[in-house]
Design an enzyme around this catalytic site. Structure first.
Site, short mmCIF file in Angstrom:
data_model
loop_
_atom_site.label_atom_id
_atom_site.label_comp_id
_atom_site.label_asym_id
_atom_site.label_seq_id
_atom_site.Cartn_x
_atom_site.Cartn_y
_atom_site.Cartn_z
N LYS A 172 0.84 -1.21 0.00
CA LYS A 172 0.00 0.00 0.00
C LYS A 172 0.86 1.25 0.00
CE LYS A 172 -3.53 2.73 0.33
NZ LYS A 172 -4.24 3.04 1.57
N LYS A 240 0.25 12.20 6.15
CA LYS A 240 0.46 11.09 7.10
C LYS A 240 1.03 9.87 6.39
CE LYS A 240 -2.56 8.15 7.79
NZ LYS A 240 -2.90 6.74 7.37
#
Length: 296
Positions: A172, A240
């Site tokens: 990911k 983030k």
């Protein structure tokens, strides 16, 4: 409540994912720190409880879909976390994009209680979360993965098992890095073209059928031209994720130039108060520096 599925974290992604589980007939036990977010699930027959611990006590498999690594740690192993009530044979499915090394540590902690864990982050944004067409990228034991395939099929259409625990997150982060770096390149290219006197719609029509096109270009440019920065994924979340990517690379000893550089564009946008807007809103920072406006 044998056979119940727990779901913790009903935000922009978790909410539609949980609704798709409900649509497919899974009995749900849900929790979110925001009481308002559980109401639509309650209306669909879900049982609402007051903590992750209470979710785990009432379910056989529990999904965590929170925003940050710290939140995942609290939900899974905190004072009122899943670990406090999950019995042997329980499966925890962490679908948040978090630090892969922390995920491995949480899995090791759960294993001491006989609890299995998968890391299974998703790709596709809020639109595909709503339509049930997410890509789900899982890491962990193969048998545990197969035991959760029915849940994944209710939420996604492209389901991958890419290796051991933590490998789903590694995959990911690789994908997200490409998206975020590309998004900055798209914004720079549009600003450059407009500064040079090109019509931004012409830039879109030419590039989308030429070698410079990409998913970030084809998805992002129409939003920029329409000045639609309502979030499908926020600048804060992109920042983030880039923090996770760059920290992960440092721990592995892998050089990562463009992710570190492009992260600063997201930080500039956050400093300008744009953190809750869509990732495409980074163009506003570059527009201001160049003295142009793209679209609108």
């Amino acid at each position: 409540m044998a056979g119940a599925v727990g779901f913790i974290g009903l935000g922009n992604m978790g909410h539609p994912m949980a609704l798709n589980l409900a649509k497919h007939g899974f009995p749900l036990v849900v929790h979110d720190i925001d009481p308002a977010k559980v109401e639509l699930l309650r209306a669909r027959g879900a049982t609402v409880v007051e903590s992750p611990q209470a979710v785990a006590a009432a379910a056989d498999r529990t999904i965590s879909m929170v925003e940050t690594t710290a939140q995942a740690e609290a939900v899974i192993a905190g004072e009122r976390g899943i670990i406090r009530a999950a019995g042997s044979g329980h499966i925890v499915i962490s679908m948040s994009t978090i630090d892969p090394f922390v995920a491995k540590r949480l899995a090791d902690t759960l294993a001491t209680r006989g609890v299995a864990m998968l890391d299974a982050p998703v790709s596709g944004g809020t639109e595909r979360a709503k339509s049930g067409e997410l890509s789900i990228i899982a890491g962990g034991d193969a048998a545990t993965f197969e035991a959760c395939r029915d849940l994944f099929k209710a939420m996604g259409t492209k389901i991958f098992h890419v290796g051991g625990l933590g490998q789903g997150l590694a995959m990911k982060l690789v994908n997200n890095m490409l998206v975020q770096v590309n998004a900055v390149a798209v914004a720079e290219a549009l600003v450059l073209g407009v500064k040079a006197g090109l019509d931004p719609r012409t830039i879109y029509e030419v590039v989308r059928v030429s070698t410079g096109t990409s998913n970030a270009f084809e998805r992002g440019v129409p939003r920029i031209l329409a000045r639609d920065f309502s979030p499908t994924g926020t600048i804060d979340i992109s920042y983030k994720d880039q923090e996770l990517e760059t920290a992960f690379a440092k721990q592995l000893g892998a050089p990562l130039l463009l992710a570190n550089l492009s992260q600063q564009v997201y930080q500039m946008a956050r400093a300008a108060g744009l953190g809750k807007q869509d990732g495409t809103a980074i163009i506003q920072v570059l527009e201001k520096l160049a003295g142009v406006r793209v679209g609108g």
